[in-house]
Scaffold this motif. Structure first.
Motif: not given
Length: 99
Positions: A10, A12, A14-15, A43, A47, A50
């Motif tokens: 999935p 993300d 944040a990556d 939100k 992100d 994270r």
């Protein structure tokens, strides 16, 4: 053949937030697109948190695990003081400019 995509990871966001400049730009874009929705901004802060390491950010902001989840999930309605603590813990600054 099944529509299921086996082995797919999935996405993300944040990556993909690697530098402080990318994080600040992402937050600016989210603020502009939020239409006054504090949960949307929270939100976005989640992100970024994270990407930096949620535990460290929560500790630096003085948030418990429960408060952190509620404040940064995009589901709650965090107060402005909490958002400011998180912004500071992320190493970011909010600023205003003329519209």
């Amino acid at each position: 053949m099944s529509n299921q995509n086996l082995g797919a990871v999935p996405f993300d966001l944040a990556d993909h937030l690697q530098t402080p400049e990318e994080m600040a730009l992402y937050l600016d874009v989210c603020i502009a697109a939020s239409n006054g929705d504090a949960a949307f901004i929270a939100k976005a802060l989640g992100d970024i948190a994270r990407a930096q390491g949620m535990s460290r950010v929560a500790r630096d902001a003085g948030l418990s695990r429960k408060s952190r989840c509620k404040a940064l999930s995009g589901e709650g309605n965090p107060d402005f003081a909490t958002l400011l603590k998180v912004v500071r813990a992320l190493g970011l600054r909010l600023h205003a400019s003329a519209a």
